[in-house]
Enzyme design. Sequence first.
Site, PDB file in Angstrom:
ATOM      1  N   VAL A  45      -8.913 -25.192 -24.278  1.00  0.00           N
ATOM      2  CA  VAL A  45      -8.554 -25.148 -25.697  1.00  0.00           C
ATOM      3  C   VAL A  45      -9.788 -25.390 -26.581  1.00  0.00           C
ATOM      4  CG1 VAL A  45      -7.806 -27.572 -25.901  1.00  0.00           C
ATOM      5  CG2 VAL A  45      -6.724 -25.814 -27.308  1.00  0.00           C
ATOM      6  N   ASP A  46     -10.727 -26.175 -26.079  1.00  0.00           N
ATOM      7  CA  ASP A  46     -11.973 -26.459 -26.802  1.00  0.00           C
ATOM      8  C   ASP A  46     -12.736 -25.152 -27.075  1.00  0.00           C
ATOM      9  OD1 ASP A  46     -14.097 -27.879 -27.878  1.00  0.00           O
ATOM     10  OD2 ASP A  46     -14.780 -28.725 -25.976  1.00  0.00           O
TER      11      ASP A  46
HETATM   12  N1  AR6 Z   1      -3.733 -23.388 -27.312  1.00  0.00           N
HETATM   13  C1  AR6 Z   1      -2.979 -24.409 -26.863  1.00  0.00           C
HETATM   14  N2  AR6 Z   1      -3.151 -25.003 -25.664  1.00  0.00           N
HETATM   15  C2  AR6 Z   1      -4.142 -24.522 -24.885  1.00  0.00           C
HETATM   16  C3  AR6 Z   1      -4.991 -23.449 -25.283  1.00  0.00           C
HETATM   17  C4  AR6 Z   1      -4.752 -22.877 -26.561  1.00  0.00           C
HETATM   18  N3  AR6 Z   1      -5.499 -21.883 -27.031  1.00  0.00           N
HETATM   19  N4  AR6 Z   1      -5.882 -23.213 -24.272  1.00  0.00           N
HETATM   20  C5  AR6 Z   1      -5.602 -24.092 -23.294  1.00  0.00           C
HETATM   21  N5  AR6 Z   1      -4.547 -24.871 -23.635  1.00  0.00           N
HETATM   22  P1  AR6 Z   1      -7.989 -28.152 -21.400  1.00  0.00           P
HETATM   23  P2  AR6 Z   1      -8.576 -31.004 -20.965  1.00  0.00           P
HETATM   24  C6  AR6 Z   1      -3.892 -25.971 -22.906  1.00  0.00           C
HETATM   25  O1  AR6 Z   1      -8.523 -27.791 -20.063  1.00  0.00           O
HETATM   26  O2  AR6 Z   1      -7.758 -31.016 -19.724  1.00  0.00           O
HETATM   27  C7  AR6 Z   1     -12.989 -28.395 -21.996  1.00  0.00           C
HETATM   28  O3  AR6 Z   1     -14.020 -27.745 -21.289  1.00  0.00           O
HETATM   29  C8  AR6 Z   1      -4.042 -25.997 -21.400  1.00  0.00           C
HETATM   30  O4  AR6 Z   1      -3.093 -25.143 -20.786  1.00  0.00           O
HETATM   31  O5  AR6 Z   1      -8.322 -27.283 -22.554  1.00  0.00           O
HETATM   32  O6  AR6 Z   1      -8.421 -32.123 -21.950  1.00  0.00           O
HETATM   33  C9  AR6 Z   1     -13.511 -29.567 -22.808  1.00  0.00           C
HETATM   34  O7  AR6 Z   1     -14.784 -29.294 -23.354  1.00  0.00           O
HETATM   35  C10 AR6 Z   1      -3.755 -27.462 -21.106  1.00  0.00           C
HETATM   36  O8  AR6 Z   1      -2.349 -27.697 -21.014  1.00  0.00           O
HETATM   37  O9  AR6 Z   1      -8.434 -29.652 -21.834  1.00  0.00           O
HETATM   38  C11 AR6 Z   1     -13.550 -30.666 -21.804  1.00  0.00           C
HETATM   39  O10 AR6 Z   1     -14.726 -30.598 -21.012  1.00  0.00           O
HETATM   40  C12 AR6 Z   1      -4.263 -28.194 -22.341  1.00  0.00           C
HETATM   41  O11 AR6 Z   1      -4.504 -27.172 -23.336  1.00  0.00           O
HETATM   42  C13 AR6 Z   1     -12.351 -30.396 -20.922  1.00  0.00           C
HETATM   43  O12 AR6 Z   1     -12.099 -28.998 -21.054  1.00  0.00           O
HETATM   44  C14 AR6 Z   1      -5.563 -28.965 -22.137  1.00  0.00           C
HETATM   45  O13 AR6 Z   1      -6.408 -28.246 -21.240  1.00  0.00           O
HETATM   46  C15 AR6 Z   1     -11.127 -31.118 -21.407  1.00  0.00           C
HETATM   47  O14 AR6 Z   1     -10.106 -30.947 -20.482  1.00  0.00           O
END
Ligand code: AR6
Length: 174
Positions: A37-38
């Site tokens: 998501v980042d």
């Molecule tokens: N909209 C909503 N939710 C989303 C989207 C989106 N566009 N894309 C992904 N998700 P993650 P974390 C969901 O991996 O576990 C990054 O590299 C996804 O399905 O984004 O906190 C950062 O820089 C999941 O349920 O974040 C950190 O290094 C949720 O968002 C690391 O990832 C969180 O997944 C953080 O890991």
Amino acid sequence: MLAAEQRIRLSRGDITTLEVDAIVNAANSSLLGGGGVDGAIHRAAGPELLAECRTIGGCPAGEARLTRGYRLPASYVIHTVGPVWHGGKAGEQEKLRSCYRSCLAIAQSRNFQSVAFPAIATGIYGFPRQQAAGIAVATASSHLAANEFPSLVVFVCFDPAMLETYQAVLGRDA
Ligand code: AR6
């Protein structure tokens, strides 16, 4: 003021499309972007977001920092850093609770009406989904019961399975 339960909504899809006062970013402690998501938030907001993040100098796990939203429909981004899951005995639950509390405290202090959260830490960081959804809903409910802002919390579920998880935790469909 509506009851806390009625101020929580579920939504499925991409958090970067939402017209809310603030979307929450599941960032890493550098605040300089990443995957998941980042990455999606930085792509949609444009390079000005990274430029503002560089001025902040990072953020420890469990805390949150506010920036503008730039090209996003959301006015602001609240960046928070979830815990990396190490099996559950390293304080991961308390860190995740602290993420939600910190983001909501910013929303309260800025009088934000609406804030949308992704499922922090449940992707690359590996936090178990059901436990994470339980923490998200419980922490938001207790904040909403005691505070006027935000008026509305939206939990954004990127896939159908995550939506079902939140529906089960909330005991309702939307
Ligand atoms: N909209 C909503 N939710 C989303 C989207 C989106 N566009 N894309 C992904 N998700 P993650 P974390 C969901 O991996 O576990 C990054 O590299 C996804 O399905 O984004 O906190 C950062 O820089 C999941 O349920 O974040 C950190 O290094 C949720 O968002 C690391 O990832 C969180 O997944 C953080 O890991």
